[in-house]
Design a protein around this motif. Structure first.
Motif, PDB file in Angstrom:
ATOM      1  N   TYR A  72      -9.864  12.413 -37.722  1.00 38.26           N
ATOM      2  CA  TYR A  72      -8.640  12.756 -37.008  1.00 38.26           C
ATOM      3  C   TYR A  72      -7.609  13.335 -37.949  1.00 38.26           C
ATOM      4  CZ  TYR A  72      -7.895  11.988 -32.098  1.00 38.26           C
ATOM      5  OH  TYR A  72      -7.873  12.143 -30.744  1.00 38.26           O
ATOM      6  N   ASP A  78     -13.019   8.419 -28.378  1.00 39.95           N
ATOM      7  CA  ASP A  78     -12.102   9.394 -27.766  1.00 39.95           C
ATOM      8  C   ASP A  78     -12.928  10.535 -27.183  1.00 39.95           C
ATOM      9  OD1 ASP A  78      -8.960  10.817 -28.893  1.00 39.95           O
ATOM     10  OD2 ASP A  78     -10.270  11.341 -27.245  1.00 39.95           O
ATOM     11  N   LYS A  83     -11.638   6.307 -24.081  1.00 48.44           N
ATOM     12  CA  LYS A  83     -10.712   7.188 -23.359  1.00 48.44           C
ATOM     13  C   LYS A  83     -11.423   7.895 -22.209  1.00 48.44           C
ATOM     14  CE  LYS A  83      -7.258   8.254 -26.844  1.00 48.44           C
ATOM     15  NZ  LYS A  83      -6.558   9.330 -27.577  1.00 48.44           N
ATOM     16  N   ARG A 107      -4.621   9.618 -23.709  1.00 48.61           N
ATOM     17  CA  ARG A 107      -3.340   9.741 -24.426  1.00 48.61           C
ATOM     18  C   ARG A 107      -3.494   9.054 -25.779  1.00 48.61           C
ATOM     19  NH1 ARG A 107       1.584   7.715 -21.143  1.00 48.61           N
ATOM     20  NH2 ARG A 107       2.602   8.334 -23.083  1.00 48.61           N
ATOM     21  N   PHE A 108      -2.632   9.439 -26.703  1.00 51.32           N
ATOM     22  CA  PHE A 108      -2.755   8.932 -28.072  1.00 51.32           C
ATOM     23  C   PHE A 108      -2.165   7.531 -28.166  1.00 51.32           C
ATOM     24  CE2 PHE A 108      -4.117   9.991 -32.215  1.00 51.32           C
ATOM     25  CZ  PHE A 108      -3.321   9.283 -33.092  1.00 51.32           C
ATOM     26  N   VAL A 109      -2.940   6.574 -28.662  1.00 49.77           N
ATOM     27  CA  VAL A 109      -2.448   5.199 -28.791  1.00 49.77           C
ATOM     28  C   VAL A 109      -2.451   4.797 -30.263  1.00 49.77           C
ATOM     29  CG1 VAL A 109      -3.124   4.390 -26.493  1.00 49.77           C
ATOM     30  CG2 VAL A 109      -4.770   4.309 -28.356  1.00 49.77           C
ATOM     31  N   ASP A 157      -4.228   4.327 -36.173  1.00 52.18           N
ATOM     32  CA  ASP A 157      -3.071   4.891 -36.887  1.00 52.18           C
ATOM     33  C   ASP A 157      -2.749   6.290 -36.397  1.00 52.18           C
ATOM     34  OD1 ASP A 157      -5.543   5.936 -38.079  1.00 52.18           O
ATOM     35  OD2 ASP A 157      -4.175   6.977 -39.421  1.00 52.18           O
TER      36      ASP A 157
HETATM   37  O1  LIG Z   1      -5.540   7.637 -29.499  1.00 53.68           O
HETATM   38  C1  LIG Z   1      -5.932   7.468 -30.786  1.00 53.68           C
HETATM   39  N1  LIG Z   1      -5.125   6.818 -31.660  1.00 53.68           N
HETATM   40  C2  LIG Z   1      -5.493   6.641 -32.955  1.00 53.68           C
HETATM   41  N2  LIG Z   1      -6.660   7.104 -33.451  1.00 53.68           N
HETATM   42  C3  LIG Z   1      -7.488   7.765 -32.609  1.00 53.68           C
HETATM   43  C4  LIG Z   1      -7.170   7.968 -31.259  1.00 53.68           C
HETATM   44  N3  LIG Z   1      -8.165   8.661 -30.654  1.00 53.68           N
HETATM   45  N4  LIG Z   1      -9.138   8.877 -31.550  1.00 53.68           N
HETATM   46  C5  LIG Z   1      -8.828   8.359 -32.837  1.00 53.68           C
END
Ligand SMILES: Oc1ncnc2c1N=NC2
Length: 193
Positions: free
Chosen positions: A87, A120, A148, A168-170, A176
């Motif tokens: 990422y 993800d 996800k 959505r990004f968590v 992280d």
């Molecule tokens: O949403 C997310 N938040 C942190 N890291 C990752 C995520 N999705 N894939 C890796």
């Protein structure tokens, strides 16, 4: 795995219900999954995993070990960690960069459980499973604490799903954003990006 869920999205819990590090006050929107709920869900996954792995030794897992103590059966487990980078900021990169040792020959003939905090796009997991298969394990199953809901998601890669979440990004609980938020060790937060 994923029944068509209700159309409304879980709004998360209001931040003022929890104590969290001051330095994150501007960056996070809500508490998506509190620590206690994570613990309860992980225990249920451990139950399913222990059933499926019945009398095989498990190569990778820690929480089943705790369950072994509670039940009258103890599955010997060995935990190995595969570090990889996939990422950049909050965008998944295409390829898998395994950091450090790529020789997984200790998996040969073994029953392997790949444990991932979050699945993800599934690209990283697919690349990892392809790499693991080259060492001819006896069985490979995947446990993902978060999975996800992404459009045209590859066939379900995850055998054990903790929580299915929106695309959505968590952050938090070891997840992280460029190494930030890892110390939010008690819950997931929606990062409003
Ligand atoms: O949403 C997310 N938040 C942190 N890291 C990752 C995520 N999705 N894939 C890796």
């Amino acid at each position: 795995h994923f029944k068509e869920g209700p159309k409304h999205e879980w709004p998360g819990y209001s931040l003022n219900l929890f104590t969290y590090p001051e330095h994150y006050h501007e960056d996070i929107e809500n508490v998506y999954i509190p620590h206690g709920l994570i613990m309860n869900r992980i225990e249920r996954l451990a139950h399913y995993i222990t059933e499926d792995f019945w009398d095989s030794n498990i190569m990778v897992l820690c929480f089943v070990k705790v369950l072994g103590r509670n039940s009258n059966r103890y599955l010997e487990t060995r935990v190995e960690f595969i570090r990889y980078k996939s990422y950049l900021n909050d965008q998944s990169t295409e390829d898998l960069h395994i950091v450090g040792n790529t020789d997984l020959s200790f998996l040969r003939g073994k029953c392997v459980l790949v444990v991932e905090a979050i699945v993800d796009t599934g690209k990283t997991m697919q690349a990892l499973l392809k790499h693991v298969q080259t060492f001819e394990p006896k069985m490979v199953k995947v446990a993902g604490l978060l999975v996800k809901r992404v459009p045209n998601m590859a066939e379900s890669l995850t055998d054990y799903v903790g929580f299915e979440i929106p695309n959505r990004f968590v952050v938090g609980y070891a997840l992280d954003y460029n190494e930030y938020f890892r110390d939010l060790n008690f819950s997931f937060m929606h990062e409003d990006r």
